[in-house]
Scaffold this motif. Structure first.
Motif, PDB file in Angstrom:
ATOM      1  N   GLU A   1       0.734  -1.121  -0.009  1.00 50.00           N
ATOM      2  CA  GLU A   1      -0.128  -0.068   0.019  1.00 50.00           C
ATOM      3  C   GLU A   1       0.815   1.300  -0.107  1.00 50.00           C
ATOM      4  O   GLU A   1       0.595   2.189   0.712  1.00 50.00           O
ATOM      5  N   GLY A   2       1.930   1.311  -0.737  1.00 51.42           N
ATOM      6  CA  GLY A   2       2.866   2.276  -0.746  1.00 51.42           C
ATOM      7  C   GLY A   2       3.906   2.737  -0.005  1.00 51.42           C
ATOM      8  O   GLY A   2       4.871   3.518   0.133  1.00 51.42           O
ATOM      9  N   ASP A   3       3.948   1.570   1.126  1.00 53.62           N
ATOM     10  CA  ASP A   3       4.978   1.570   2.112  1.00 53.62           C
ATOM     11  C   ASP A   3       6.056   0.545   1.789  1.00 53.62           C
ATOM     12  O   ASP A   3       5.443  -0.807   1.567  1.00 53.62           O
ATOM     13  N   TYR A   4       7.190   0.759   1.785  1.00 53.30           N
ATOM     14  CA  TYR A   4       8.161  -0.136   1.312  1.00 53.30           C
ATOM     15  C   TYR A   4       8.949  -0.739   2.884  1.00 53.30           C
ATOM     16  O   TYR A   4       9.199  -0.189   3.684  1.00 53.30           O
ATOM     17  N   LEU A   5       8.845  -2.288   2.672  1.00 49.21           N
ATOM     18  CA  LEU A   5       9.020  -3.031   3.681  1.00 49.21           C
ATOM     19  C   LEU A   5      10.407  -3.794   3.826  1.00 49.21           C
ATOM     20  O   LEU A   5      10.564  -4.126   4.717  1.00 49.21           O
ATOM     21  N   GLY A   6      11.361  -3.368   2.938  1.00 53.80           N
ATOM     22  CA  GLY A   6      12.612  -3.825   2.890  1.00 53.80           C
ATOM     23  C   GLY A   6      12.670  -5.233   2.444  1.00 53.80           C
ATOM     24  O   GLY A   6      11.705  -5.784   2.205  1.00 53.80           O
TER      25      GLY A   6
END
Length: 503
Positions: A392-397
């Motif tokens: 949802e647009g957030d980068y989790l690594g």
């Protein structure tokens, strides 16, 4: 913006001087008569009266005339260093200095005495406990003085017992004030106690550290740290607060620098915005990490910011979970850099980064431990840490990554400001590539390599690099991103970067 240090004058710390080889070669070919004549001339102070200067010059000329009637005397005749004095000591223990000046006694001739005295001066300044160190070499005096005996005197000025500094920083719509307090040479053997406090409009951080070197081996040291660090990571809609303690042991082995570290940290993760994805909310909360880590560094570069030659090899391993805490993983990463000077004062540089994060047990890895890639300091042409897995647009690594770079640094066209301010700038041509992903550890190594080779992001471009001493560097590049994957954020065109570590 940086304010002055409280309790420290501008000349409190004298930067070590680098001895130039050509000067030493000229000095070795002179006889002692000409050196003495230069010394006498330099002693004529412009503050003296005209009559005193004329009398001194006449006496010097007569004396030098008599000296030139004598046969030449070489500067390499055998001498014996009988005594070494250290003047100006206050709270510093004498046994600490014994290790640093021991080599002076092993000098066999005047040139050797001068060289070893200069090296000892560099070691004393490196301790960080003296504001100034001056060396005086004179003939020995007294009943036991030998005809070829010398006395070497180090005149030192200690730093004050307490120094302070303040800085103000503005950036990312946030302002903060940083206060620092340092107690050098706390116990008299080059120990250092440092406290730093940062108060900002959004966050507050602090840190207390104690540094203790081994006498005679400054590279072997131990440091203890207590800290609280807060950070905001908008690419992940994440806020992280770390409160922890750590202990580090650093020591050289052959041509490598080794560091062993234990760290215990209480981590608090929270959402930075109400629009944070469910994956970020799911990982929010408290966790405790206790880890052991090891780092090995081989650095032969002539500069860490903008090297012209040499190489760098850095390997880091971290093991968490076996000394407590609820985070269990094995983390490996490395960095390789090679630099070669070419024709027309140009430099070719190649870099390679890589890392792997392996979870231990059934618990998945945390978003705070994964790798991130992209931005002006790694894969240029992409937004900061905006590559790889996202929700949802957030980068989790990611749990595995690699990144490579090929760079060509050249002087500015037509060499404006050559020999001065213009030497701080370099023209920059680059080609970057890399990938970041998660792995299925039930598959074999070949499947892992195949996944890392898929969907490679890469970019190329050119720009200008500004070196800020040996502290940091600035880059203004025109980037053309290629191999863009779904969900990646790019920065097509002009991109600005500032930092210490660049791909």
């Amino acid at each position: 913006m940086q304010g002055p240090e409280l309790g420290v004058q501008a000349d409190d710390i004298e930067a070590p001087e680098i001895e130039q080889e050509p000067k030493q070669e000229v000095l070795e070919n002179k006889d002692v008569r000409f050196v003495l004549f230069q010394t006498v001339i330099k002693q004529l102070s412009p503050k003296d009266s005209h009559i005193a200067q004329i009398l001194s010059l006449h006496c010097a000329l007569i004396w030098m005339f008599l000296m030139f009637l004598m046969p030449p005397v070489s500067l390499v005749f055998q001498v014996v260093v009988q005594r070494v004095h250290v003047d100006g000591l206050g709270r510093t223990k004498e046994d600490l200095l014994t290790y640093e000046i021991a080599e002076v006694f092993r000098a066999k001739n005047l040139i050797d005495v001068m060289r070893k005295s200069h090296e000892a001066r560099q070691k004393l300044l490196r301790l960080g406990i003296f504001r100034k160190v001056e060396v005086v070499i004179d003939t020995s005096r007294g009943e036991d003085a030998l005809p070829n005996g010398l006395d070497v005197t180090f005149e030192v000025t200690e730093l004050r017992r307490m120094t302070g500094s303040y800085n103000t920083m503005v950036g990312n719509n946030e302002g903060s004030m940083v206060l620092g307090l340092k107690l050098p040479n706390v116990l008299g053997r080059a120990e250092k106690l440092t406290f730093q406090f940062s108060y900002g409009t959004k966050e507050t951080s602090y840190g207390l550290s104690f540094f203790k070197p081994q006498p005679g081996h400054f590279e072997r040291n131990i440091s203890l740290n207590v800290y609280k660090v807060t950070g905001q990571f908008p690419w992940s809609s994440l806020r992280e607060t770390d409160r922890g303690v750590s202990a580090e042991l650093s020591f050289p082995v052959w041509k490598t620098n080794q560091t062993l570290k234990w760290e215990g940290v209480w981590r608090e993760l929270g959402c930075l915005a109400r629009t944070a994805s469910f994956a970020v909310r799911e990982e929010s909360g408290h966790s405790l990490k206790s880890s052991l880590s090891h780092a090995m560094v081989i650095d032969t570069r002539n500069s860490s910011i903008l090297p012209r030659k040499g190489g760098l090899l850095k390997i880091h391993q971290e093991l968490a979970g076996y000394t407590g805490g609820d985070a269990s993983f094995l983390k490996e990463d490395f960095e390789i850099q090679l630099n070669k000077t070419l024709f027309w004062d140009s430099v070719l540089s190649a870099s390679l980064w890589g890392g792997l994060l392996l979870p231990i047990g059934d618990k998945p890895t945390s978003i705070a431990d994964r790798f991130y890639l992209g931005g002006p300091t790694s894969i240029r042409g992409f937004s900061m840490y905006s590559m790889g897995p996202q929700s949802e647009g957030d980068y989790l690594g990611g749990e595995a990554y690699w990144a490579g770079g090929l760079h060509l640094y050249t002087p500015l066209p037509f060499r404006p400001g050559r020999g001065g301010f213009g030497d701080l700038f370099r023209t920059h041509f680059f080609l970057n590539a890399g990938n970041l992903c998660n792995l299925n550890y039930g598959e074999g190594p070949q499947a892992h390599l195949k996944k890392l080779a898929e969907c490679i992001r890469w970019s190329y471009g050119l720009g200008i690099v500004l070196r800020l001493g040996n502290i940091a560097r600035l880059e203004l590049n025109y980037c053309i991103p290629m191999g863009v994957q779904s969900g990646d954020r790019i920065c097509d065109g002009v991109q600005f970067g500032a930092g210490i570590r660049f791909l």
